[in-house]
Structures are given as structure tokens and as C-alpha cells.
Design a protein around this motif. Sequence first.
Motif, PDB file in Angstrom:
ATOM      1  N   LEU A 118      36.996  30.495  37.916  1.00 49.17           N
ATOM      2  CA  LEU A 118      37.826  31.623  38.730  1.00 49.17           C
ATOM      3  C   LEU A 118      38.259  32.634  38.052  1.00 49.17           C
ATOM      4  O   LEU A 118      38.222  33.674  38.297  1.00 49.17           O
ATOM      5  CB  LEU A 118      39.001  30.756  39.383  1.00 49.17           C
ATOM      6  N   LEU A 119      38.918  32.324  36.918  1.00 49.36           N
ATOM      7  CA  LEU A 119      39.397  33.435  36.035  1.00 49.36           C
ATOM      8  C   LEU A 119      38.432  34.208  35.570  1.00 49.36           C
ATOM      9  O   LEU A 119      38.521  35.721  35.816  1.00 49.36           O
ATOM     10  CB  LEU A 119      40.155  32.836  34.950  1.00 49.36           C
ATOM     11  N   THR A 120      37.198  33.733  35.082  1.00 57.53           N
ATOM     12  CA  THR A 120      36.227  34.635  34.544  1.00 57.53           C
ATOM     13  C   THR A 120      35.604  35.416  35.698  1.00 57.53           C
ATOM     14  O   THR A 120      35.153  36.535  35.570  1.00 57.53           O
ATOM     15  CB  THR A 120      34.932  33.416  34.174  1.00 57.53           C
ATOM     16  N   MET A 121      35.445  34.946  36.857  1.00 55.32           N
ATOM     17  CA  MET A 121      35.119  35.612  38.198  1.00 55.32           C
ATOM     18  C   MET A 121      35.811  36.836  38.344  1.00 55.32           C
ATOM     19  O   MET A 121      35.300  37.790  38.673  1.00 55.32           O
ATOM     20  CB  MET A 121      34.904  34.882  39.375  1.00 55.32           C
ATOM     21  N   MET A 122      37.397  36.690  38.412  1.00 52.00           N
ATOM     22  CA  MET A 122      38.135  37.795  38.725  1.00 52.00           C
ATOM     23  C   MET A 122      38.091  38.822  37.584  1.00 52.00           C
ATOM     24  O   MET A 122      38.040  39.984  37.885  1.00 52.00           O
ATOM     25  CB  MET A 122      39.429  37.231  38.823  1.00 52.00           C
TER      26      MET A 122
END
Length: 84
Positions: A43-47
Motif C-alpha cells: 500500500l505504501l508503494t502504491m501511494m
Amino acid sequence: MKESEIRATVLGILARVAPEADLTALDPDVEWQDQLDLDSMNLLTMMVDIERATGVSVPERDYTKVSTLNRCVAYLMSRITVTQ
């Protein structure tokens, strides 16, 4: 960006973050963490990738506002000048 471009951008990011996922079967109204078994690093990578691609920073407090494809697209559209 047009809505279709935003959607394609987000789907492209999802494809990189979860390459094993069948995005053609993705329900745009169900949280992708449940559908794609994403962890917090995914999720952090996505953001981070979303910010790089769109210029929109998504603060952690807004992660629930971008937890499905449709919510994410709506959130980004509200923060990007949409071209007609």
C-alpha cells in the motif's frame, strides 16, 4: 487528466505492485487489500507511485478514501484538474 487516464494509471500501478493479481476480475467497489492480499508495504508503494504519477500526495489519514479502485479514482479526480 481524464477519469479514464486516472483509472488506467491506478490499474498500472496495481499491476506493478501485485503482478500476480488478475486485475480483470477486480471489483472496483471492494477494498483491494481484501481482493489482492496487499500488505502495508504494498500500500505504501502504491501511494508513492500514485504521487509520482499524478502529483497528488495521499496522506496516511486518507488511505481509507483510496481503498478501492472507484474510491481512489474519485479521490484523485477531486484533486487533479480534469480535462474534457
